[in-house]
Design a protein around this motif. Structure first.
Motif, PDB file in Angstrom:
ATOM      1  N   VAL A   7       0.713  -1.226  -0.016  1.00 14.24           N
ATOM      2  CA  VAL A   7      -0.133   0.042  -0.036  1.00 14.24           C
ATOM      3  C   VAL A   7       0.745   1.142  -0.035  1.00 14.24           C
ATOM      4  O   VAL A   7       0.822   2.280  -0.933  1.00 14.24           O
ATOM      5  CB  VAL A   7      -1.052   0.041   1.140  1.00 14.24           C
ATOM      6  CG1 VAL A   7      -1.813   1.285   1.081  1.00 14.24           C
ATOM      7  CG2 VAL A   7      -1.706  -1.213   1.321  1.00 14.24           C
ATOM      8  N   GLY A   8       1.914   1.494   0.863  1.00 12.79           N
ATOM      9  CA  GLY A   8       2.610   2.509   0.919  1.00 12.79           C
ATOM     10  C   GLY A   8       3.436   2.789  -0.171  1.00 12.79           C
ATOM     11  O   GLY A   8       3.681   3.826  -0.523  1.00 12.79           O
ATOM     12  N   ALA A   9       4.144   1.744  -0.805  1.00 10.93           N
ATOM     13  CA  ALA A   9       4.970   1.883  -1.749  1.00 10.93           C
ATOM     14  C   ALA A   9       4.017   2.436  -3.078  1.00 10.93           C
ATOM     15  O   ALA A   9       4.342   3.476  -3.940  1.00 10.93           O
ATOM     16  CB  ALA A   9       5.505   0.610  -2.382  1.00 10.93           C
ATOM     17  N   TYR A  10       2.853   1.891  -3.377  1.00 11.12           N
ATOM     18  CA  TYR A  10       2.078   2.220  -4.603  1.00 11.12           C
ATOM     19  C   TYR A  10       1.602   3.984  -4.155  1.00 11.12           C
ATOM     20  O   TYR A  10       1.403   4.618  -4.947  1.00 11.12           O
ATOM     21  CB  TYR A  10       0.908   1.410  -4.706  1.00 11.12           C
ATOM     22  CG  TYR A  10      -0.176   1.710  -5.619  1.00 11.12           C
ATOM     23  CD1 TYR A  10       0.027   1.640  -7.029  1.00 11.12           C
ATOM     24  CD2 TYR A  10      -1.482   2.477  -5.568  1.00 11.12           C
ATOM     25  CE1 TYR A  10      -0.734   1.901  -8.141  1.00 11.12           C
ATOM     26  CE2 TYR A  10      -2.252   2.900  -6.381  1.00 11.12           C
ATOM     27  CZ  TYR A  10      -1.833   2.735  -7.958  1.00 11.12           C
ATOM     28  OH  TYR A  10      -2.733   2.991  -8.738  1.00 11.12           O
ATOM     29  N   VAL A  11       0.952   3.980  -3.059  1.00 11.51           N
ATOM     30  CA  VAL A  11       0.464   5.602  -2.615  1.00 11.51           C
ATOM     31  C   VAL A  11       1.510   6.355  -2.892  1.00 11.51           C
ATOM     32  O   VAL A  11       1.312   7.675  -3.118  1.00 11.51           O
ATOM     33  CB  VAL A  11      -0.406   5.265  -1.574  1.00 11.51           C
ATOM     34  CG1 VAL A  11      -0.865   6.811  -1.302  1.00 11.51           C
ATOM     35  CG2 VAL A  11      -1.529   4.269  -1.394  1.00 11.51           C
ATOM     36  N   ALA A  55      -1.810  -2.654  13.140  1.00 11.95           N
ATOM     37  CA  ALA A  55      -0.477  -2.227  13.948  1.00 11.95           C
ATOM     38  C   ALA A  55       0.791  -2.771  12.913  1.00 11.95           C
ATOM     39  O   ALA A  55       1.678  -3.247  13.544  1.00 11.95           O
ATOM     40  CB  ALA A  55      -0.518  -3.094  15.176  1.00 11.95           C
ATOM     41  N   GLY A  56       0.556  -2.273  11.686  1.00  7.98           N
ATOM     42  CA  GLY A  56       1.416  -2.874  10.628  1.00  7.98           C
ATOM     43  C   GLY A  56       2.356  -1.639   9.793  1.00  7.98           C
ATOM     44  O   GLY A  56       1.965  -0.596  10.367  1.00  7.98           O
ATOM     45  N   ASP A  57       3.008  -2.092   9.268  1.00  8.92           N
ATOM     46  CA  ASP A  57       3.726  -0.995   8.242  1.00  8.92           C
ATOM     47  C   ASP A  57       3.285  -0.646   7.084  1.00  8.92           C
ATOM     48  O   ASP A  57       3.496  -1.933   5.879  1.00  8.92           O
ATOM     49  CB  ASP A  57       5.183  -1.529   8.193  1.00  8.92           C
ATOM     50  CG  ASP A  57       6.264  -0.357   7.552  1.00  8.92           C
ATOM     51  OD1 ASP A  57       5.733   0.243   6.858  1.00  8.92           O
ATOM     52  OD2 ASP A  57       7.479  -0.838   7.407  1.00  8.92           O
ATOM     53  N   ALA A  58       2.790   0.423   6.622  1.00 12.27           N
ATOM     54  CA  ALA A  58       2.196   0.522   5.347  1.00 12.27           C
ATOM     55  C   ALA A  58       2.894   0.203   4.095  1.00 12.27           C
ATOM     56  O   ALA A  58       2.532  -0.298   2.999  1.00 12.27           O
ATOM     57  CB  ALA A  58       1.489   2.068   5.076  1.00 12.27           C
ATOM     58  N   ARG A 114       3.858  -1.166  17.411  1.00 13.60           N
ATOM     59  CA  ARG A 114       3.310  -1.178  16.147  1.00 13.60           C
ATOM     60  C   ARG A 114       4.296  -2.464  15.593  1.00 13.60           C
ATOM     61  O   ARG A 114       5.081  -2.944  16.365  1.00 13.60           O
ATOM     62  CB  ARG A 114       3.809  -0.187  15.398  1.00 13.60           C
ATOM     63  CG  ARG A 114       3.079   1.303  15.491  1.00 13.60           C
ATOM     64  CD  ARG A 114       3.617   2.188  14.431  1.00 13.60           C
ATOM     65  NE  ARG A 114       2.707   3.552  14.632  1.00 13.60           N
ATOM     66  CZ  ARG A 114       3.188   4.479  15.524  1.00 13.60           C
ATOM     67  NH1 ARG A 114       4.108   4.590  16.214  1.00 13.60           N
ATOM     68  NH2 ARG A 114       2.199   5.500  15.701  1.00 13.60           N
ATOM     69  N   TYR A 115       4.197  -2.937  14.447  1.00 13.77           N
ATOM     70  CA  TYR A 115       4.963  -4.063  13.982  1.00 13.77           C
ATOM     71  C   TYR A 115       6.349  -3.438  13.902  1.00 13.77           C
ATOM     72  O   TYR A 115       6.749  -2.456  13.642  1.00 13.77           O
ATOM     73  CB  TYR A 115       4.669  -4.364  12.492  1.00 13.77           C
ATOM     74  CG  TYR A 115       5.457  -5.421  11.843  1.00 13.77           C
ATOM     75  CD1 TYR A 115       5.596  -6.700  12.126  1.00 13.77           C
ATOM     76  CD2 TYR A 115       6.652  -5.067  11.129  1.00 13.77           C
ATOM     77  CE1 TYR A 115       6.386  -7.551  11.704  1.00 13.77           C
ATOM     78  CE2 TYR A 115       7.463  -5.917  10.397  1.00 13.77           C
ATOM     79  CZ  TYR A 115       7.421  -7.237  10.600  1.00 13.77           C
ATOM     80  OH  TYR A 115       8.070  -8.128  10.043  1.00 13.77           O
ATOM     81  N   GLY A 116       7.269  -4.268  14.453  1.00 12.02           N
ATOM     82  CA  GLY A 116       8.594  -3.967  14.580  1.00 12.02           C
ATOM     83  C   GLY A 116       9.151  -3.091  15.752  1.00 12.02           C
ATOM     84  O   GLY A 116      10.257  -2.811  15.876  1.00 12.02           O
ATOM     85  N   GLU A 117       8.176  -2.685  16.546  1.00 16.97           N
ATOM     86  CA  GLU A 117       8.503  -1.670  17.667  1.00 16.97           C
ATOM     87  C   GLU A 117       8.045  -2.620  19.036  1.00 16.97           C
ATOM     88  O   GLU A 117       6.965  -2.348  19.537  1.00 16.97           O
ATOM     89  CB  GLU A 117       7.880  -0.444  17.391  1.00 16.97           C
ATOM     90  CG  GLU A 117       8.133   0.359  16.330  1.00 16.97           C
ATOM     91  CD  GLU A 117       7.300   1.603  16.441  1.00 16.97           C
ATOM     92  OE1 GLU A 117       6.725   2.108  17.368  1.00 16.97           O
ATOM     93  OE2 GLU A 117       7.304   2.214  15.395  1.00 16.97           O
ATOM     94  N   GLU A 118       8.770  -3.428  19.302  1.00  9.44           N
ATOM     95  CA  GLU A 118       8.355  -4.295  20.645  1.00  9.44           C
ATOM     96  C   GLU A 118       9.081  -3.834  22.055  1.00  9.44           C
ATOM     97  O   GLU A 118       8.817  -4.209  22.899  1.00  9.44           O
ATOM     98  CB  GLU A 118       8.884  -5.690  20.246  1.00  9.44           C
ATOM     99  CG  GLU A 118       8.726  -6.415  19.004  1.00  9.44           C
ATOM    100  CD  GLU A 118       7.143  -6.727  19.062  1.00  9.44           C
ATOM    101  OE1 GLU A 118       6.498  -6.962  20.237  1.00  9.44           O
ATOM    102  OE2 GLU A 118       6.515  -6.625  18.138  1.00  9.44           O
TER     103      GLU A 118
END
Length: 491
Positions: A151-155, A177-180, A373-377
């Motif tokens: 999503v993030g790359a396209y937008v 809770a993810g990375d766009a 969020r994902y990757g922020e533990e």
């Protein structure tokens, strides 16, 4: 093979559902309506999974999911079926904000998961440079998306990174809770993916989506809560399952599955239960372990599913102490873009958002923040008091809230949300293809078709219907829902 456990033979027409979250409960509920006998096994001592209520300053509130999409019928229909129809309640306000660039700014309208149809709607949230970048979109050549795209790359390619960083990220983060920049557009925002596949202008495509939505929009609310909390739904479904003759066993972990000549053996910590069919409604890592012997290929695919963890910090204040904080007035809460570097990712003003919370505690103001969020533990390893303190600091900076809470509650959801990276739906198809090779065994839950409550219930119904068809040897028509034991006025 020698076993030290007791073998329990329950006869034919028996399905064991493994997992007592909302998906497992919905599957059990559906299976009972077909005439099958059902046993549900839950490893922990509590039903409901990520749907849970708790006490804050003497008031019951949701400590997990707090609302469900009402434009999809599955969750609302299930609530009606189990006697909660008269307690369904839409949000009292949907006026939200974005805390970005140092201020609380009104959430723009006219977007699809943060992707605008009209750049003018984003004034204040985006910089002049960001708005100018969007205005160039119709002059760009189409962007190829293939079978899937982030999503993030396209937008960002079409509209610039600022749209992603300040709108798409916080909105998608609130769901996954993810990375766009790694989240699958095909899985997470399928209507945008269809627009992308058509090529042409993304702005024009979003406008078409909005026009189509307006044409078919019902008069009902987009979201619904439940008086007393969404966390009351699992127990209501469990009551209906028990009333329909189903058996529910908590604190009963499943240790292994074995195919037999006429069904399945399910090994728990105390006994072996025989079954004709199984619905596996567990997180991916658990399903992977249980399928390792009987479906190694499905097990490997499931083991590759990643999860994000998060914490919810629920805070109760004296209402008189927050009355002068104007930034709280009238809002349901706010989102926080990761790019702004804050600890909290969102805050919900529960007393404003849910009338039942305001009525239950008229002298309190209840709100909650989310962290992680994902990757922020790292944040999740802090002590509860630290998470409360950092939430209060961020709230003070965002809203001017200076009051001290009278009660707090920190709820940690470790491995709470499966991630849907690019290619996720292809992985799901491979899992289902492998599982379908097993007799009368299906999977369901948030891993497969969406993380929302209606999507989980739809996944459960699909699994239950396929099991029923397998056992009957034919396609079974949609069954009548099992009725609950609670009274439902006016239904």
């Amino acid at each position: 093979m020698q076993r030290s456990t007791n073998r329990v033979d329950t006869g034919t027409g028996h399905v064991v559902v493994i997992g007592g979250g909302i998906a497992g409960l919905a599957a059990a509920h559906r299976l009972l309506a077909t005439g099958l006998r059902v046993t549900l096994l839950e490893a922990t001592g509590r039903l409901g999974g990520k749907l849970m209520t708790g006490d804050i300053a003497g008031t019951q509130v949701d400590l997990g999911a707090e609302s469900m999409l009402a434009r999809r019928p599955e969750a609302v229909d299930l609530a009606h079926a189990v006697g909660l129809g008269d307690r369904l309640q839409p949000p009292a306000t949907a006026t939200a904000a974005v805390w970005t660039r140092g201020e609380l700014r009104p959430m723009p309208k006219g977007h699809v998961m943060g992707v605008p149809g009209d750049p003018a709607a984003l004034g204040g949230v985006l910089s002049p440079e960001g708005l100018a970048r969007i205005a160039q979109e119709r002059d760009l050549t189409p962007t190829a998306v293939g079978d899937d795209v982030a999503v993030g790359a396209y937008v960002a390619d079409r509209l610039g990174r600022e749209v992603v960083d300040r709108l798409v990220e916080p909105l998608l983060g609130g769901v996954y809770a993810g990375d766009a920049y790694r989240l699958s557009m095909r899985a997470a925002v399928p209507q945008l993916f269809e627009v992308a596949r058509e090529g042409g202008s993304l702005l024009d495509g979003v406008q078409r989506i909005q026009q189509q939505a307006a044409a078919r929009r019902s008069t009902g609310p987009v979201f619904q809560g439940i008086d007393g909390g969404i966390g009351t739904l699992p127990e209501a479904v469990a009551d209906a399952v028990r009333a329909g003759g189903g058996e529910i066993l908590t604190a009963t972990p499943v240790l292994g599955l074995t195919r037999t000549t006429d069904g399945w053996d399910i090994r728990t910590d105390t006994r072996v239960i025989t079954a004709d069919g199984i619905v596996l409604a567990t997180p991916a890592w658990s399903a992977s372990t249980l399928l390792a012997a009987e479906s190694p290929a499905a097990s490997v695919e499931l083991a590759g599913v990643e999860y994000a963890s998060m914490a919810l910090v629920t805070l109760a204040f004296r209402r008189s102490d927050v009355a002068a904080t104007g930034a709280l007035d009238g809002r349901s809460g706010f989102l926080v873009p990761p790019v702004d570097g804050r600890t909290i990712k969102a805050s919900t003003f529960s007393t404003h958002k849910w009338q039942w919370v305001a009525d239950a505690a008229p002298d309190l103001f209840v709100l909650r923040t989310s962290v992680g969020r994902y990757g922020e533990e790292d944040h999740l390893h802090r002590e509860d008091t630290e998470l409360v303190d950092v939430s209060l600091r961020d709230l003070a900076e965002a809203t001017g809230l200076a009051a001290k809470p009278v009660d707090t509650e920190v709820t940690r959801w470790i491995g709470g949300l499966p991630q849907y990276p690019v290619g996720h739906l292809t992985r799901v198809a491979r899992i289902r293809d492998e599982v379908a090779k097993l007799p009368a065994l299906r999977v369901c839950g948030a891993v497969y078709d969406g993380v929302g409550i209606p999507a989980c219930i739809a996944s459960a119904h699909r699994a239950a219907d396929e099991i029923a068809a397998d056992l009957a040897g034919e396609i079974i028509a949609t069954p009548t829902l099992v009725q609950g034991t609670r009274s439902e006025a006016g239904q």
